[in-house]
Design an enzyme around this catalytic site. Structure first.
Site, PDB file in Angstrom:
ATOM      1  N   ARG A  20       5.420   3.361  -0.059  1.00  0.00           N
ATOM      2  CA  ARG A  20       4.340   2.802   0.773  1.00  0.00           C
ATOM      3  C   ARG A  20       4.689   2.875   2.252  1.00  0.00           C
ATOM      4  O   ARG A  20       3.840   3.220   3.076  1.00  0.00           O
ATOM      5  CB  ARG A  20       4.039   1.353   0.379  1.00  0.00           C
ATOM      6  CG  ARG A  20       3.360   1.220  -0.973  1.00  0.00           C
ATOM      7  CD  ARG A  20       3.161  -0.233  -1.344  1.00  0.00           C
ATOM      8  NE  ARG A  20       4.450  -0.927  -1.336  1.00  0.00           N
ATOM      9  CZ  ARG A  20       4.629  -2.211  -1.070  1.00  0.00           C
ATOM     10  NH1 ARG A  20       3.602  -2.993  -0.797  1.00  0.00           N
ATOM     11  NH2 ARG A  20       5.823  -2.749  -1.095  1.00  0.00           N
ATOM     12  N   ASN A  38       1.096  -0.932  -4.191  1.00  0.00           N
ATOM     13  CA  ASN A  38       1.705  -0.768  -5.507  1.00  0.00           C
ATOM     14  C   ASN A  38       0.770  -1.336  -6.566  1.00  0.00           C
ATOM     15  O   ASN A  38       0.075  -2.323  -6.325  1.00  0.00           O
ATOM     16  CB  ASN A  38       3.036  -1.516  -5.589  1.00  0.00           C
ATOM     17  CG  ASN A  38       4.149  -0.812  -4.858  1.00  0.00           C
ATOM     18  OD1 ASN A  38       4.098   0.383  -4.613  1.00  0.00           O
ATOM     19  ND2 ASN A  38       5.176  -1.560  -4.492  1.00  0.00           N
TER      20      ASN A  38
END
Length: 91
Positions: A20, A38
């Site tokens: 990320r 996520n």
């Protein structure tokens, strides 16, 4: 230049490897708008909006991802532009 938006799901070793964070860096570098997060099943989900060539570059980047990631599969779905502002890393 035409704007494109893609909803994306990335699977493989993509959690716990700063995927990320690096996605956020790349998106900001390219001026991509959207978000990344996520999922409970171990995948990463993202939304990318921007000019078509830059969104395509972002999608290509996702196939490799962060240095420790091992991307196995990417699902992508063309979406309607939602005029998102900036790029956010969600939990």
């Amino acid at each position: 230049m035409g704007q494109k938006a893609f909803h994306v799901w990335i699977s493989g070793r993509v959690q716990g490897v700063s995927y990320r964070y690096y996605t956020g860096l790349k998106a900001k570098e390219l001026g991509i708008r959207g978000w990344v997060k996520n999922l409970p099943d171990g995948r990463v989900e993202a939304w990318f909006e921007g000019t078509e060539p830059l969104v395509i570059e972002m999608l290509q980047w996702c196939r490799k991802g962060s240095p420790l990631a091992r991307v196995m599969n990417i699902e992508q779905q063309l979406e309607e532009i939602r005029n998102r502002q900036g790029f956010r890393i969600l939990r």
